[in-house]
Design a protein around this motif. Sequence first.
Motif, short mmCIF file in Angstrom:
data_model
loop_
_atom_site.label_atom_id
_atom_site.label_comp_id
_atom_site.label_asym_id
_atom_site.label_seq_id
_atom_site.Cartn_x
_atom_site.Cartn_y
_atom_site.Cartn_z
N VAL A 171 60.70 -59.37 11.73
CA VAL A 171 60.34 -58.42 12.74
C VAL A 171 59.44 -57.57 11.85
CG1 VAL A 171 62.36 -58.36 14.10
CG2 VAL A 171 62.45 -57.01 11.82
N GLY A 172 58.67 -56.82 12.37
CA GLY A 172 57.89 -55.81 11.90
C GLY A 172 58.12 -54.49 12.68
N LEU A 173 58.29 -53.50 11.80
CA LEU A 173 58.51 -52.17 12.45
C LEU A 173 57.85 -51.03 11.95
CD1 LEU A 173 62.17 -51.22 11.07
CD2 LEU A 173 61.01 -53.30 10.64
N GLY A 174 57.53 -49.97 12.50
CA GLY A 174 56.80 -49.03 12.17
C GLY A 174 56.26 -47.80 13.04
N LEU A 175 55.42 -47.11 12.47
CA LEU A 175 54.59 -45.84 13.09
C LEU A 175 53.08 -46.63 13.24
CD1 LEU A 175 54.52 -42.98 14.44
CD2 LEU A 175 53.77 -42.47 11.98
N ALA A 176 52.64 -46.46 14.51
CA ALA A 176 51.34 -46.84 14.95
C ALA A 176 50.52 -45.56 15.24
CB ALA A 176 51.31 -47.91 15.96
N ILE A 177 49.23 -45.56 15.10
CA ILE A 177 48.51 -44.54 15.73
C ILE A 177 47.95 -44.65 17.04
CG2 ILE A 177 47.63 -43.90 13.25
CD1 ILE A 177 44.84 -45.28 14.03
N ASP A 179 46.14 -46.17 20.16
CA ASP A 179 45.24 -47.57 20.44
C ASP A 179 45.01 -47.65 21.80
OD1 ASP A 179 47.62 -48.57 21.27
OD2 ASP A 179 47.98 -49.71 19.28
N ALA A 180 44.73 -48.88 22.07
CA ALA A 180 44.44 -49.26 23.54
C ALA A 180 45.47 -49.35 24.43
CB ALA A 180 43.69 -50.54 23.56
N MET A 181 46.75 -49.59 23.72
CA MET A 181 47.90 -49.98 24.58
C MET A 181 48.78 -48.60 24.82
SD MET A 181 51.46 -52.23 23.43
CE MET A 181 51.73 -51.36 21.98
N VAL A 182 48.75 -47.83 23.71
CA VAL A 182 49.50 -46.46 23.97
C VAL A 182 48.54 -45.45 23.35
CG1 VAL A 182 51.35 -45.04 23.28
CG2 VAL A 182 51.66 -47.59 23.50
N ASN A 183 48.21 -44.35 24.15
CA ASN A 183 47.24 -43.19 23.74
C ASN A 183 47.85 -42.04 22.92
OD1 ASN A 183 48.85 -41.86 25.54
ND2 ASN A 183 46.69 -41.38 26.89
N GLU A 184 48.90 -42.41 22.16
CA GLU A 184 49.43 -41.44 21.29
C GLU A 184 50.24 -42.25 20.43
OE1 GLU A 184 52.68 -38.78 23.35
OE2 GLU A 184 52.37 -39.90 25.10
N HIS A 185 50.58 -41.50 19.33
CA HIS A 185 51.30 -42.11 18.17
C HIS A 185 52.72 -42.61 18.66
CE1 HIS A 185 48.93 -39.71 15.49
NE2 HIS A 185 49.20 -40.49 14.40
N TYR A 186 53.03 -43.81 18.26
CA TYR A 186 54.30 -44.37 18.57
C TYR A 186 55.02 -45.34 17.50
CZ TYR A 186 51.27 -48.57 19.52
OH TYR A 186 50.54 -49.93 19.09
N PHE A 187 56.43 -45.20 17.91
CA PHE A 187 57.08 -46.17 16.80
C PHE A 187 57.04 -47.65 17.72
CE2 PHE A 187 58.53 -41.90 15.87
CZ PHE A 187 58.34 -41.93 14.43
N TYR A 188 56.92 -48.64 16.87
CA TYR A 188 57.31 -50.07 17.27
C TYR A 188 57.99 -51.22 16.54
CZ TYR A 188 54.31 -51.42 13.28
OH TYR A 188 54.08 -51.69 11.92
#
Length: 244
Positions: A171-177, A179-188
Motif C-alpha cells: 500500500v501507498g499512503l500519504g498527502l497529495a496536492i 490534481d485532476a481527480m481532487v481539486n484540493e489537498h487530500y489524503f490517500y
Amino acid sequence: MRKQMHLAAQYLAAAGISFLPKKDDDSHTNLGWSNEKQQMETHRLSPNGDVLALDYGTFSLIWNSNSGSAALPLNNRSHAEVLKWIQETSAAFLSKSYTYAFHYDLPYTIDTSFTYHLDESELKELASLRTLAQSSLEKVLKETGLESDVRIWPHHFDSGAYASLNDDIAVGLGLAIPDAMVNEHYFYVSGYEKGKGIDTSNFKNLSLGEWKNEGFEGAVLIADHRNKKEVVKFFIEAINGYPA
C-alpha cells in the motif's frame, strides 16, 4: 504559495541529483519533513552533514553543515538569484558544482525572471498540512507495524509512505496536492497486488473518505479541517480494507 513551494522544493531535488549517487527508484531526490524545524530537507549530501533545507517558517533556503551554515530568504528573490546563491554556497561547502536539471516534467514552468512572493498565512497552512501528514503517517506505521520511511517526492509533491502488507500486496499512503481527480489537498491510500492497482469497487464503505476506482484505485479523504485522529482513522480503516 503551493506552486511556489513546489518550485522551491526542486532546488533541493536538484541538490540530490547533483551530489548523491543515483538510485533506480529516484529516492536520492526525495525529501524529509521536520515537524520540529518546519522545513523540508534533503538527504545528507556529504559525510560532513551537508543538508539543503526549505524552511516554511522563514520562507528561506538554508544550507546546514557541520562546518557552518548559510541562509537565503526567498521573498522577492528571482529564480536566477536563487540559483546563483546555491551554486556559490555548494561550491564553498562541498567544492562541487550544482546543476539545476531534471529527468521529469513539472505541471508548470519557471524562467530566470520568476520571482518568489510570500503569503504568510497560506504558507503557514501548507506547513500545518505537512506536519499533520508527517505525524499521522508516523503514528499509522507505528500502530500497524508496517515499515516505511515517510518522504516527500518532489515530482508529485506528495508526503508518502509505501509498505508491504504481505508477499503480494503493498500500500501507498500519504498527502497529495490538488490534481485532476481532487481539486484540493487530500489524503490517500492505494493498494497494489504484484505492482498492479487493486479494484476497490466491491470494498466496504469507509466511515471517513471514499473509495475511488476510475483512474486512481484507492481511498481519498479531503484534507481540509481534518485532525490527526481522523486522518489516522482513515488511513488504518482503508489499509484494513485490503486483503491481509
